[in-house]
Motif scaffolding. Structure first.
Motif, PDB file in Angstrom:
ATOM      1  N   ASP A 114       0.881  -1.157   0.000  1.00 17.61           N
ATOM      2  CA  ASP A 114       0.000   0.000   0.000  1.00 17.61           C
ATOM      3  C   ASP A 114       0.926   1.216   0.000  1.00 17.61           C
ATOM      4  N   GLU A 115       0.375   2.398  -0.014  1.00 22.39           N
ATOM      5  CA  GLU A 115       1.203   3.603  -0.124  1.00 22.39           C
ATOM      6  C   GLU A 115       2.190   3.723   1.039  1.00 22.39           C
ATOM      7  N   SER A 135      -3.822  -1.736  -2.204  1.00 23.07           N
ATOM      8  CA  SER A 135      -4.540  -0.498  -2.509  1.00 23.07           C
ATOM      9  C   SER A 135      -3.694   0.337  -3.450  1.00 23.07           C
ATOM     10  N   ARG A 136      -4.365   1.289  -4.099  1.00 23.51           N
ATOM     11  CA  ARG A 136      -3.695   2.169  -5.052  1.00 23.51           C
ATOM     12  C   ARG A 136      -3.701   3.605  -4.523  1.00 23.51           C
ATOM     13  N   ASP A 137      -2.847   4.448  -5.107  1.00 30.91           N
ATOM     14  CA  ASP A 137      -2.796   5.838  -4.658  1.00 30.91           C
ATOM     15  C   ASP A 137      -3.986   6.626  -5.205  1.00 30.91           C
ATOM     16  N   LEU A 138      -4.037   7.902  -4.923  1.00 28.69           N
ATOM     17  CA  LEU A 138      -5.183   8.736  -5.329  1.00 28.69           C
ATOM     18  C   LEU A 138      -5.336   8.825  -6.842  1.00 28.69           C
ATOM     19  N   ASP A 139      -4.241   8.591  -7.574  1.00 28.31           N
ATOM     20  CA  ASP A 139      -4.294   8.607  -9.042  1.00 28.31           C
ATOM     21  C   ASP A 139      -4.622   7.229  -9.615  1.00 28.31           C
ATOM     22  N   GLY A 140      -4.890   6.257  -8.735  1.00 26.27           N
ATOM     23  CA  GLY A 140      -5.226   4.912  -9.186  1.00 26.27           C
ATOM     24  C   GLY A 140      -4.034   4.062  -9.577  1.00 26.27           C
ATOM     25  N   LYS A 176       1.670   1.968  -6.086  1.00 30.88           N
ATOM     26  CA  LYS A 176       2.890   2.660  -5.658  1.00 30.88           C
ATOM     27  C   LYS A 176       3.868   1.619  -5.125  1.00 30.88           C
ATOM     28  N   SER A 188      -6.218  -5.216  -5.332  1.00 31.87           N
ATOM     29  CA  SER A 188      -6.837  -3.973  -4.847  1.00 31.87           C
ATOM     30  C   SER A 188      -8.259  -3.763  -5.355  1.00 31.87           C
TER      31      SER A 188
END
Length: 156
Positions: free
Chosen positions: A69-70, A109-114, A117, A131
């Motif tokens: 995750d991030e 999970s992915r970052d805010l830009d999808g 990371k 994710s």
């Protein structure tokens, strides 16, 4: 055939993320995988660094999942906390290892830009994406195939 033994490396990002990791570990156990996870196997009084080093030094542990995750990537790149310690152990093994099949990143999970990371040491490698709930079942099967060293066979 004995159960494959697998270590899960992850970041304690949030209680939701920890639950996600526990769910993943439980599902893997339900599919015959001997999962080593700090929440289950690291006990009070144990040496946390020795526990983390076990993923590389224990010859019985054939696979290691890096749950990304991030925060995992940020801590891995900065070499902070438990993830930073694990990264120092893992990155040397990833760069030096002849066996390219011991480690795989699993995107939680992915970052805010999808975007996924990934930590710097893993950027050029293929990962498994869990994710997206809609693709989770299909990609979980891909993860199981990786764990059991079973390639995907196309139907003719």
């Amino acid at each position: 055939m004995s159960e494959p033994k697998l270590f899960i490396s992850y970041c304690w990002s949030s209680s939701d993320h920890e639950e996600w990791v526990l769910r993943l570990g439980t599902e893997l156990r339900e599919n015959g995988v001997d999962v080593i996870l700090d929440k289950w196997d690291l006990k009070e009084g144990n040496d946390a660094n020795a526990f983390m080093e076990k993923m590389v030094s224990d010859e019985e542990i054939k696979k290691v999942i890096l749950v990304i995750d991030e925060q995992y990537s940020d801590r891995a790149n900065a070499r902070k906390g438990g993830v930073g310690t694990e990264t120092q152990i893992i990155s040397a093994e990833v760069y030096e290892s002849v066996d390219q099949n011991k480690f795989v990143a699993v995107i939680a999970s992915r970052d805010l830009d999808g975007k996924a990371k990934l930590p710097i040491f893993y950027k050029s490698r293929i990962y498994i994406d869990l994710s997206d709930e809609e693709l989770y079942g299909k990609n979980f099967e891909q993860l199981l195939r990786w764990i059991y060293n079973k390639s995907f066979k196309c139907k003719a």
